[in-house]
Write a protein that holds these residues in place. Sequence first.
Motif, short mmCIF file in Angstrom:
data_model
loop_
_atom_site.label_atom_id
_atom_site.label_comp_id
_atom_site.label_asym_id
_atom_site.label_seq_id
_atom_site.Cartn_x
_atom_site.Cartn_y
_atom_site.Cartn_z
N TRP A 199 0.84 -1.19 0.00
CA TRP A 199 0.00 0.00 0.00
C TRP A 199 0.88 1.24 0.00
O TRP A 199 2.04 1.20 0.36
CB TRP A 199 -0.90 0.04 1.24
CG TRP A 199 -1.59 -1.24 1.55
CD1 TRP A 199 -1.39 -2.03 2.64
CD2 TRP A 199 -2.57 -1.90 0.76
NE1 TRP A 199 -2.19 -3.12 2.58
CE2 TRP A 199 -2.92 -3.07 1.44
CE3 TRP A 199 -3.19 -1.61 -0.45
CZ2 TRP A 199 -3.87 -3.96 0.95
CZ3 TRP A 199 -4.13 -2.49 -0.94
CH2 TRP A 199 -4.46 -3.64 -0.24
N LEU B 249 -8.72 -1.11 6.03
CA LEU B 249 -7.94 -0.02 5.44
C LEU B 249 -8.79 0.84 4.50
O LEU B 249 -8.24 1.69 3.79
CB LEU B 249 -6.74 -0.59 4.68
CG LEU B 249 -5.74 -1.41 5.50
CD1 LEU B 249 -4.58 -1.86 4.62
CD2 LEU B 249 -5.23 -0.61 6.70
N ARG C 241 -8.37 4.79 3.62
CA ARG C 241 -7.07 5.27 4.12
C ARG C 241 -6.03 5.38 3.01
O ARG C 241 -5.03 6.07 3.18
CB ARG C 241 -6.56 4.34 5.23
CG ARG C 241 -7.49 4.26 6.43
CD ARG C 241 -6.84 3.54 7.60
NE ARG C 241 -5.56 4.16 7.95
CZ ARG C 241 -5.43 5.29 8.66
NH1 ARG C 241 -6.51 5.93 9.06
NH2 ARG C 241 -4.24 5.76 8.94
N LEU D 262 -0.27 3.38 9.63
CA LEU D 262 -1.06 2.47 8.80
C LEU D 262 -2.49 2.39 9.30
O LEU D 262 -3.44 2.46 8.52
CB LEU D 262 -0.43 1.07 8.79
CG LEU D 262 -1.20 0.03 7.97
CD1 LEU D 262 -1.04 0.30 6.49
CD2 LEU D 262 -0.72 -1.38 8.31
N HIS D 263 -2.65 2.26 10.64
CA HIS D 263 -3.98 2.20 11.24
C HIS D 263 -3.89 2.69 12.67
O HIS D 263 -3.12 2.15 13.48
CB HIS D 263 -4.52 0.77 11.21
CG HIS D 263 -6.01 0.70 11.38
ND1 HIS D 263 -6.65 1.08 12.54
CD2 HIS D 263 -7.00 0.29 10.53
CE1 HIS D 263 -7.95 0.91 12.41
NE2 HIS D 263 -8.18 0.43 11.20
#
Length: 272
Positions: free
Chosen positions: A21, A57, A60, A194-195
Amino acid sequence: MRRRSSGGPNASPARCRTAAWWSPSRATAPDLARFASRTERFEWADAERIATLEPDLAGRFRRALFFPDEAHLDPRRALASLAETLRRRGVAIRFGVELALADADTDIVVDCRGLAARDALPDLRGVRGEMIVVRSPDVSLARPVRMLHPRLPLYIVPRGDGLFMIGATMIESERRGPVSVRSAVELLNAAYALHPAFGEAEIVELGADLRPAFPDNLPQVRRTGRVLHANGLFRHGFLLAPALARRVADAALDPTFKSETPDADLPQRRRA
């Protein structure tokens, strides 16, 4: 000198697909395109496809590279399975025993001791790697995610039961010891990027060790008398192990086999 890189073979026990990603910022699009030009067998994924592949995700990331043919494994479970398979085939495995070469009643000895073989392979060096395992029940990923963060590239690998392995460090240092504060902070910050739910994760394990590497970072098979040295797999041990094992077997059955050299055999070794 301190270098950092992303990617790696450490992963979860089940076969799964791997994705890479990128940050939602448009400024990073050229970097993703540059990365794409250096790899192959991927599919471009837009935000909708990303949301389908990894619902957690969704929203995002705008674009990603999806590698549908890739797989991953949990190296600890793989080693246990391989050892059990060898035991069933009558191979004796003894741990904590040092072999004196003169006492080895065998035609061929395969030396695959990693950095411990520097007594016979002085051009080996150690490259430090660090990783963190966290538990986060609030995040669900179906596959390893490699994030090309502008400053801190990393990969996050699901191991099941809410466990995730976070890695990315590659440090030109032979210092053994616990994970440094700097590396821990950077890895955790990147995971949070990332999260955000990783901010509430529990740290289960921090690990660091040295990977054996030759100057060109490619593995070699060398012969010294009846000893075959298989070494230098760098950070690609599980990825390259099957190919290296075939080369060791070929060398063991070929009395004319000569040691590989970094210069003369470089194109052939890269193809292999």
